[in-house]
Write a protein that holds these residues in place. Structure first.
Motif: not given
Length: 190
Positions: A50-63
């Protein structure tokens, strides 16, 4: 719990039910099913991914951890996914994700059959879902299902590979993901 086992439930009944405990449960084809407590490595994989994916996610996307997933084509099934990503705003009091984009399940011997059979089929029928990720808990291995149009493809990832979610701008290095975890060829606790 006897009441839950005697009849088939709807999602609305399941979500309104309180068994008086803190145990996690899912609704599988109308049957309330208790979930075993996850092993520590399972939880570590979920948090790290979750932390790894969150680091690159484009907003407004959230884990979202322990994400509620209700397949829209079923009124008798409610899953508790280990991790999911949504690009819809979260609402106060929201119980399940209406439009998950990515669903992640960490596999264990007790859950692998349900995850690969029931959940995979249902997740693939959710229109918003583009990626389904099965994460092995005892070895460096990920099974990544990806939808392109109407076609699903699967990639098997291992040591040296990266999980890529290019539409969301997110990725995870598998070697780093598993770096601090006890794997099948390492020390095991009894």
């Amino acid at each position: 719990m006897p009441e839950a086992a005697e009849r088939l439930w709807t999602v609305d009944e399941f979500l309104a039910w309180d068994d008086g405990t803190d145990r996690r449960s899912q609704l599988l084809r109308g049957v309330v099913t208790m979930m075993s407590p996850p092993q520590a490595g399972h939880g570590a994989l979920v948090i790290q991914l979750g932390a790894m994916l969150r680091a690159g996610l484009r907003r407004p996307c959230v884990p979202v951890g322990e994400a509620g997933i209700k397949p829209p084509h079923r009124n008798d099934t409610y899953y508790q996914a280990d991790l999911a990503i949504t690009c819809e705003p979260l609402r106060r009091g929201q119980v399940y994700l209406a439009e998950p984009v990515v669903v992640v399940e960490v596999l264990s011997p007790a859950t692998a059959a349900t995850d690969r059979l029931l959940k995979l089929d249902d997740y693939r029928l959710i229109p918003s879902v583009t990626d389904i990720v099965f994460v092995a808990s005892g070895e460096i291995r990920i099974e990544h299902w990806r939808r392109t149009g109407k076609v699903w493809t699967v990639a098997l990832l291992g040591p040296g590979d990266r999980l890529e979610l290019p539409d969301l701008g997110a990725s995870a290095d598998l070697d780093a993901l598993y770096a601090d975890l006890p794997l099948a060829d390492g020390p095991q606790e009894a």
